[in-house]
Design an enzyme around this catalytic site. Structure first.
Site, short mmCIF file in Angstrom:
data_model
loop_
_atom_site.label_atom_id
_atom_site.label_comp_id
_atom_site.label_asym_id
_atom_site.label_seq_id
_atom_site.Cartn_x
_atom_site.Cartn_y
_atom_site.Cartn_z
N LYS A 90 0.80 -1.23 0.00
CA LYS A 90 0.00 0.00 0.00
C LYS A 90 0.84 1.28 0.00
CE LYS A 90 -4.24 -1.81 2.08
NZ LYS A 90 -5.28 -1.59 3.12
N ASP A 102 -10.01 3.07 2.48
CA ASP A 102 -10.15 2.37 3.76
C ASP A 102 -10.85 3.21 4.82
OD1 ASP A 102 -9.00 -0.05 3.00
OD2 ASP A 102 -6.97 0.60 3.51
#
Length: 277
Positions: free
Chosen positions: A66, A103
């Site tokens: 990420k 997220d």
């Protein structure tokens, strides 16, 4: 031309993203597919170049890529730039690739699915100070939550996140969090402790948890983590990580297709896959 999407990570075999996204694509009769791709860390740059070369319309990123994927993208959305992490890549009309992070907002949407949006003045405790905690903290602030405390074993890491928020936030130790637990109305567990099925895998002692608290864990497998099990014993309202998983995926899907898919289309499918755990 048939569009295709992917999720990359190491490991990747555990991912339920293909099940979820392919279900949404089938529901909308899209001529598209979504596949998992195992990418080891040393092959990340080559993998991104290959995805671009092969015309991938977009992909998701899971651990451990990420943060490391950022140098290989053409542009970052504000959310990804603030969080220093990307979980969604979108192919732009001009052929460039832009990184997003869904997220944090995915968590907030899942939280408010369960409790509505009337709790934004509550005292929130975020446990952990990693990438997930950072994303959730920023998203909570962006949607109007103003009373946030971040607890972590290393307090300086929690303080670093607080310093970046546009409101007054507090950083405390896990011991302090346990001592002050009765004062928090919403708890968010973001550490890897939830992945441990052991009954002893609790990030903080729960003795002082209020029975009126709302307790969430971002882990969705197992659905009921040791943290949530203990919270439920105390009478608290518990929220599993499945909603966050669905909404972060739905946001990614909306960036790719301009359509926000229905959570209920995949919820039962994912629960069945998880065996109702």
């Amino acid at each position: 031309m048939r569009k295709w999407y992917a999720v990359i990570g190491d490991p990747i075999e555990h991912s339920m993203s293909p099940l979820m996204h392919n279900a949404w694509m089938a529901e909308e009769s899209r001529d598209a597919s979504y596949i998992p791709i195992h990418v080891q860390p040393e092959n990340l740059e080559q993998a991104v170049a290959s995805l671009k070369l092969l015309g991938c319309s977009g992909w998701n990123i899971t651990i451990p890529h990420k943060e490391k994927i950022i140098p290989y993208l053409d542009e970052l959305d504000e959310s990804a730039r603030k969080m220093g992490a990307v979980n969604t890549v979108v192919r732009q009309p001009n052929g460039t690739y832009k990184g997003y992070n869904t997220d944090g907002l995915g968590f907030v949407r899942s939280l408010e699915d369960e409790i509505g949006d009337s709790h934004r003045d509550k005292q929130v405790l975020i446990i952990g100070a990693g990438g997930a905690a950072r994303g959730i903290a920023f998203a909570l602030v962006a949607t109007g939550y103003r009373h946030i405390t971040i607890a972590n074993r290393t307090v300086s890491k929690a303080q670093a996140i607080c310093d970046e928020l546009d409101i007054t936030a507090k950083a405390i130790s896990l011991t302090e969090a346990a001592e002050q637990l009765s004062g928090f109305e919403i708890l968010v567990q973001t550490t890897s402790a939830g992945l441990n099925h052991s009954a002893f895998a609790l990030p903080i002692a729960m003795d002082r948890l209020s029975s009126t608290a709302i307790v969430a864990d971002i882990v969705y497998n197992p659905l009921m983590t040791p943290f949530l099990i203990e919270a439920k014993k105390k009478g608290a309202t518990v929220i599993t990580g499945l909603g966050m998983f669905i909404h972060q995926g739905a946001l990614a899907y909306s960036y790719w297709t301009d359509t926000y898919p229905k959570a209920k289309v995949v919820r039962h499918l994912l629960l069945e896959h998880l065996g109702g755990k």
